[in-house]
Motif scaffolding. Structure first.
Motif, short mmCIF file in Angstrom:
data_model
loop_
_atom_site.label_atom_id
_atom_site.label_comp_id
_atom_site.label_asym_id
_atom_site.label_seq_id
_atom_site.Cartn_x
_atom_site.Cartn_y
_atom_site.Cartn_z
N ALA A 178 0.82 -1.21 0.00
CA ALA A 178 0.00 0.00 0.00
C ALA A 178 0.86 1.26 0.00
N SER A 179 1.85 1.31 0.88
CA SER A 179 2.74 2.48 0.95
C SER A 179 4.16 1.99 1.20
N ARG A 180 5.07 2.41 0.33
CA ARG A 180 6.47 1.97 0.43
C ARG A 180 7.24 2.89 1.35
N THR A 181 7.86 2.32 2.35
CA THR A 181 8.69 3.11 3.25
C THR A 181 10.07 3.34 2.64
N ASN A 185 7.73 -3.50 -4.35
CA ASN A 185 6.36 -3.17 -4.76
C ASN A 185 5.32 -4.19 -4.30
#
Length: 348
Positions: free
Chosen positions: A7-10, A342
């Motif tokens: 959902a959200s890549r750190t 991803n």
């Protein structure tokens, strides 16, 4: 087990996984050296010394990186738009061929010939990739196949020319073209060593590509087409036109590798001008995660591996093929790192 989009890549995930990929490559290269009968730690030290342990070694690494910067940029630009350009080798030779033709057949003076050879090379490389892309957008022909086949076609064409109309009559029978006059060569950055101003041209090209991709409408369109062509089409982006422009840019960049090798280093055209710079450019681009500025770092890293391994093989008496295996491992690990950046693996 299945893959699920992240959902959200750190930042840790984005940078940490590629770093682990490079660390894994070092471990594999050390094991290969050990299997070859050498001390892995001493081998790594010899590679570093051979690649950057002296002024000569460092400049030789930068010299080897020059064509890789151009082919890496060419691949990165094309892959960003999901245009799978596997033909950078053909585009490189097209640029080298036009460089020689302009430099030896038109009777131009050196200062005038240098920029004209560069422009001619860019046009030749752009047209070389334009044909497969037209076949793709008009007829749906897979560009992976056509660009790959063009590599072999171009090599056979160059071989025919070097055995015929372009053969140097003073070359003692060797299949090579006439040499460019000295005043048509790109100047050396450091007098007495091989590094030339083609390297500076590569740095400028990387910055310009980065600006194009991040600050221009065309760059946005290229990214949009690569990320989701259906959404790009719905938003009114002319996908065919974007792919054609991408092809012109990618092919021209790859051709500059041939121009820099002929005008900056070799001085003439031979069949072994490129030891696979076009194919290695794919590795360079993937290691850089398709980022134009990252391509410069990646190209220097890959060139350092080749130059350092050549030096190490002479000192430690181990095969130079370790470098090829290390780069192949780096590519596989980097592809896996990109995948896990991803996506995440979940049960179920």
């Amino acid at each position: 087990m299945r893959l699920e989009p992240v959902a959200s890549r750190t930042m840790a995930r984005t940078l940490g996984l590629p770093a682990l990929a490079l660390a894994g490559t070092v471990v594999v290269a050390s094991l290969l050296a050990m299997l070859a009968g050498a001390n892995p730690f001493a081998t790594l030290g010899l590679i570093l010394k051979g690649a950057a342990g002296s002024k000569f070694a460092l400049l030789e690494t930068l010299n080897r990186a020059t064509p890789l910067i151009f082919t890496g940029l060419a691949v990165a630009v094309a892959f960003r738009a999901k245009l799978w350009n596997i033909g950078a080798e053909a585009q490189l030779y097209a640029g080298a061929l036009v460089t020689v033709l302009i430099g030896t057949k038109l009777g131009l003076s050196g200062p005038v010939a240098i920029p004209i050879m560069g422009v001619g090379a860019v046009i030749a490389g752009a047209l070389m990739l334009l044909v497969p892309v037209i076949l793709k957008v008009r007829l749906g022909v897979d560009e992976v196949v056509t660009t790959l086949l063009f590599n072999f076609i171009m090599l056979l064409f160059i071989s025919m020319l070097l055995e015929g109309p372009l053969k140097d009559p003073m070359g003692m029978g060797w299949p090579k073209s006439e040499a460019l006059d000295r005043d048509m060569r790109l100047p050396r950055i450091v007098e007495g060593l091989r590094l030339h101003w083609g390297f500076a041209l590569g740095l400028i090209a990387a910055v310009l590509v980065w600006i194009l991709q991040s600050r221009t409408t065309l760059g946005f369109e290229i990214r949009a087409v690569g990320l989701n062509p259906n959404a790009a089409r719905f938003a009114g982006i002319p996908i065919r036109a974007v792919l054609l422009k991408t092809a012109l840019l990618s092919g021209g960049l790859a051709a500059l590798a041939g121009y820099s090798e002929v005008a900056g280093l070799k001085g003439n055209l031979t069949l072994d001008l490129s030891p696979g710079f076009g194919y290695t450019g794919i590795i360079v681009a993937m290691l850089a995660l398709l980022h134009p500025l990252g391509v410069v770092v990646s190209a220097i890293f890959v060139a350092g591996v080749f130059v350092g391994t050549d030096s190490m093989s002479r000192a430690a008496e181990v095969p130079t093929y370790i470098a090829d295996m290390a780069l192949a491992t780096a590519l596989l690990f980097m592809v896996l790192a990109i995948l896990l950046t991803n996506f995440r693996i979940v049960r179920g």
